[in-house]
Design an enzyme around this catalytic site. Structure first.
Site, PDB file in Angstrom:
ATOM      1  N   GLU A 138       0.824  -1.205   0.000  1.00 43.18           N
ATOM      2  CA  GLU A 138       0.000   0.000   0.000  1.00 43.18           C
ATOM      3  C   GLU A 138       0.858   1.255   0.000  1.00 43.18           C
ATOM      4  OE1 GLU A 138      -3.905  -1.699   2.306  1.00 43.18           O
ATOM      5  OE2 GLU A 138      -2.534  -0.440   3.431  1.00 43.18           O
ATOM      6  N   CYS A 173       3.348   8.355   1.373  1.00 44.10           N
ATOM      7  CA  CYS A 173       3.930   7.397   2.310  1.00 44.10           C
ATOM      8  C   CYS A 173       4.029   6.075   1.547  1.00 44.10           C
ATOM      9  CB  CYS A 173       3.000   7.296   3.523  1.00 44.10           C
ATOM     10  SG  CYS A 173       3.485   6.065   4.723  1.00 44.10           S
ATOM     11  N   CYS A 232       6.942  -7.258   6.588  1.00 46.88           N
ATOM     12  CA  CYS A 232       8.086  -6.726   7.333  1.00 46.88           C
ATOM     13  C   CYS A 232       8.546  -7.795   8.308  1.00 46.88           C
ATOM     14  CB  CYS A 232       7.693  -5.461   8.099  1.00 46.88           C
ATOM     15  SG  CYS A 232       9.075  -4.655   8.952  1.00 46.88           S
ATOM     16  N   CYS A 291       7.411  -5.688  15.223  1.00 47.35           N
ATOM     17  CA  CYS A 291       6.983  -4.792  16.302  1.00 47.35           C
ATOM     18  C   CYS A 291       5.528  -5.127  16.650  1.00 47.35           C
ATOM     19  CB  CYS A 291       7.118  -3.334  15.867  1.00 47.35           C
ATOM     20  SG  CYS A 291       8.808  -2.911  15.365  1.00 47.35           S
ATOM     21  N   CYS A 340       2.388  -2.962  15.469  1.00 42.88           N
ATOM     22  CA  CYS A 340       2.292  -2.579  14.053  1.00 42.88           C
ATOM     23  C   CYS A 340       1.608  -3.679  13.240  1.00 42.88           C
ATOM     24  CB  CYS A 340       3.696  -2.320  13.519  1.00 42.88           C
ATOM     25  SG  CYS A 340       3.755  -2.060  11.734  1.00 42.88           S
ATOM     26  N   GLY A 362       7.145  -2.245   5.595  1.00 43.94           N
ATOM     27  CA  GLY A 362       8.526  -2.687   5.453  1.00 43.94           C
ATOM     28  C   GLY A 362       9.542  -1.855   6.203  1.00 43.94           C
ATOM     29  N   GLU A 363      10.737  -2.439   6.342  1.00 41.08           N
ATOM     30  CA  GLU A 363      11.861  -1.759   6.976  1.00 41.08           C
ATOM     31  C   GLU A 363      12.823  -1.337   5.860  1.00 41.08           C
ATOM     32  OE1 GLU A 363      12.993  -0.422   9.745  1.00 41.08           O
ATOM     33  OE2 GLU A 363      14.897  -0.120   8.717  1.00 41.08           O
ATOM     34  N   SER A 374      12.457   6.112   7.435  1.00 42.29           N
ATOM     35  CA  SER A 374      12.135   5.743   8.815  1.00 42.29           C
ATOM     36  C   SER A 374      12.625   4.335   9.099  1.00 42.29           C
ATOM     37  CB  SER A 374      10.616   5.833   9.003  1.00 42.29           C
ATOM     38  OG  SER A 374      10.254   5.494  10.322  1.00 42.29           O
ATOM     39  N   SER A 403      12.523   5.064  14.816  1.00 44.74           N
ATOM     40  CA  SER A 403      11.356   4.622  15.582  1.00 44.74           C
ATOM     41  C   SER A 403      11.822   4.177  16.948  1.00 44.74           C
ATOM     42  CB  SER A 403      10.654   3.485  14.845  1.00 44.74           C
ATOM     43  OG  SER A 403      10.177   3.972  13.613  1.00 44.74           O
ATOM     44  N   LEU A 404      11.812   5.094  17.900  1.00 43.40           N
ATOM     45  CA  LEU A 404      12.369   4.794  19.222  1.00 43.40           C
ATOM     46  C   LEU A 404      11.310   4.131  20.106  1.00 43.40           C
ATOM     47  CD1 LEU A 404      15.189   5.173  20.456  1.00 43.40           C
ATOM     48  CD2 LEU A 404      14.268   7.122  21.711  1.00 43.40           C
ATOM     49  N   HIS A 405      10.226   4.806  20.359  1.00 44.94           N
ATOM     50  CA  HIS A 405       9.060   4.281  21.087  1.00 44.94           C
ATOM     51  C   HIS A 405       9.278   3.981  22.569  1.00 44.94           C
ATOM     52  CE1 HIS A 405       7.195   4.347  17.239  1.00 44.94           C
ATOM     53  NE2 HIS A 405       7.754   3.258  16.785  1.00 44.94           N
ATOM     54  N   ASN A 439      -2.268   3.897  16.688  1.00 42.58           N
ATOM     55  CA  ASN A 439      -3.425   3.406  15.941  1.00 42.58           C
ATOM     56  C   ASN A 439      -3.589   1.950  16.304  1.00 42.58           C
ATOM     57  OD1 ASN A 439      -4.625   5.214  13.977  1.00 42.58           O
ATOM     58  ND2 ASN A 439      -2.506   5.431  13.297  1.00 42.58           N
ATOM     59  N   CYS A 484      -0.609   5.481  10.297  1.00 40.71           N
ATOM     60  CA  CYS A 484       0.619   4.793  10.668  1.00 40.71           C
ATOM     61  C   CYS A 484       0.383   3.397  11.181  1.00 40.71           C
ATOM     62  CB  CYS A 484       1.326   5.547  11.782  1.00 40.71           C
ATOM     63  SG  CYS A 484       1.599   7.229  11.394  1.00 40.71           S
TER      64      CYS A 484
END
Ligand code: SAH
Length: 374
Positions: free
Chosen positions: A115, A128, A135, A139, A142, A190-191, A224, A247-249, A323, A366
């Site tokens: 997408e 985006c 991926c 995580c 996600c 994806g990464e 990212s 992407s720390l989180h 989300n 996201c």
């Protein structure tokens, strides 16, 4: 374009047929202009046909055969099949935010689904994009991470997502009239740094001027990552000053090991050291992504700790309200927790913004890009 595998994909009872991993057809965006010219010559066409095609495709976002009026009519289809094979078949496009956000679901040549989301603002338009089908980073918050890894995208599969979005803007197909695509963020599926060489070539196609690329400013492009340290350092030395988003989180390893499992390989300290190296080399402010998850990572003390580890560095915190993915036990932080968290970071003199939540109702926000075709 149809091929055998797309046909197979139409028969649900055959869905357990092992997917064939043939690479996608080679496209102008994979080849670059020089190799595309060589390909023309080896197929009996003059070299400048490649330049003509590239001027249309990168410079004017043309892909419709009829637009290529400067190619001889008798050879047009064959030349376009050679240089611009169809890689993205649109399964669906859905819009929201009064038509200014559009999510596209694409089927790739082997049936894999990805997408992209185009978001138009008053002063810019951002697409985006996805860098992989699925991926492998797992995580837990996600949607893509839950589905696992399918395969890397090719250069052209990535660049074509940008070209389609640029065409939607240029041909006035997005609410607000004719406009220009200004920004690209690798925040879809994806990464990106796990598909490193491909994304670097794709970025060069985005930034070089036509007929080699779209001429989008590198400053308008954001990569990212979960924090693949050696790749962050490599990107820093690449000489393309894109914005890096990490992407720390979580500011602490204990929680980040859980939220971003690759932290078990490269911890917070190592990831941030790589980020500061990136900032030094590129002079670009690094964006620190932080999904706000209620009672998980949104405590004021964590905001304070985040501010403390970022203070004095070329960084900017981007808070993303979580989300929730379907069936998730987690939800977004309350507004009260969010403002206390923001204040705790700001006390250290660190810049913070809260990301808007475009595309929520179309699962285009996201981490929602699970490519569920139903
Ligand atoms: N793999 C890359 C890029 C894709 S995700 C990365 O992890 O950075 C883009 C951003 O959306 C990342 O910061 C990711 O952590 C975040 N994200 C993923 N799922 C989310 C969710 N459910 N809610 C909010 N943000 C999410």
């Amino acid at each position: 374009m149809t091929n055998e595998l797309n046909d197979v994909a139409e028969f649900p009872e055959l869905k357990f047929v092992a997917p064939r991993r043939q690479p996608p057809p080679t496209h102008l965006a994979d080849l670059g202009l020089t190799k595309a010219q060589e390909l023309c010559v080896s197929n009996g066409y003059p070299k400048f046909r490649a330049t003509q095609v590239a001027k249309h495709w990168y410079g004017r976002f043309d892909s419709d055969t009829d637009s290529f009026t400067d190619l001889p009519a008798a050879e047009r289809t064959a030349i376009l099949d050679l240089l611009l094979p169809n890689l993205l078949t649109e399964v669906r496009q859905i819009t929201c935010d009064n038509g200014t956000t559009a999510k596209s679901l694409w089927r790739l040549h082997d049936g894999a689904l990805v997408e992209s989301v185009l978001m138009r603002y008053t002063d810019r338009a951002t697409v985006c994009i996805s860098s992989q089908a699925g991926c492998g980073m797992a995580c837990p918050f996600c949607a893509t991470g839950q589905g696992g890894f399918t395969r890397n995208l090719s250069v052209a599969e990535i660049v074509c997502q940008v070209q389609r979005a640029a065409a939607d803007m240029a041909f006035g197909r997005i609410a607000g009239g004719v406009g220009r695509l200004s920004n690209v963020v690798f925040m879809g599926m994806g990464e990106p740094l796990a598909n490193y060489n491909t994304i670097v070539t794709a970025i060069r196609r985005m930034t070089e001027p036509a007929p080699n690329g779209f001429g989008i400013s590198a400053r308008g492009i954001t990569v990212s990552t979960v924090g693949l340290v050696p790749r962050i350092k490599q990107l820093a030395d690449e000489g393309i000053p894109v914005t890096l988003a990490v992407s720390l989180h979580a500011p602490d390893d204990e929680l980040r090991n859980e939220l971003v499992p690759v932290n078990n390989r490269w911890n917070v300290r190592e990831v941030l050291d790589a980020a500061w190296y990136y900032a030094r080399q590129t002079k670009r402010r690094v964006s620190i992504e932080y999904a706000m998850i209620k009672d998980i990572n949104d405590q004021e003390w964590r905001g304070d700790r985040l501010g403390r580890i970022l203070r004095g560095h070329l960084a900017h915190v981007n808070l993303i309200p979580l989300n929730p993915t379907p069936g998730s036990k987690w939800t977004a932080s309350t507004p009260g927790a969010e403002s206390a968290f923001v204040a705790a970071i700001e006390r250290h003199g660190v810049a913070v913004t809260v990301r808007d939540t475009r595309g929520r109702e179309i699962e285009g926000a996201c981490g929602q890009l699970a490519a569920n075709p139903n």
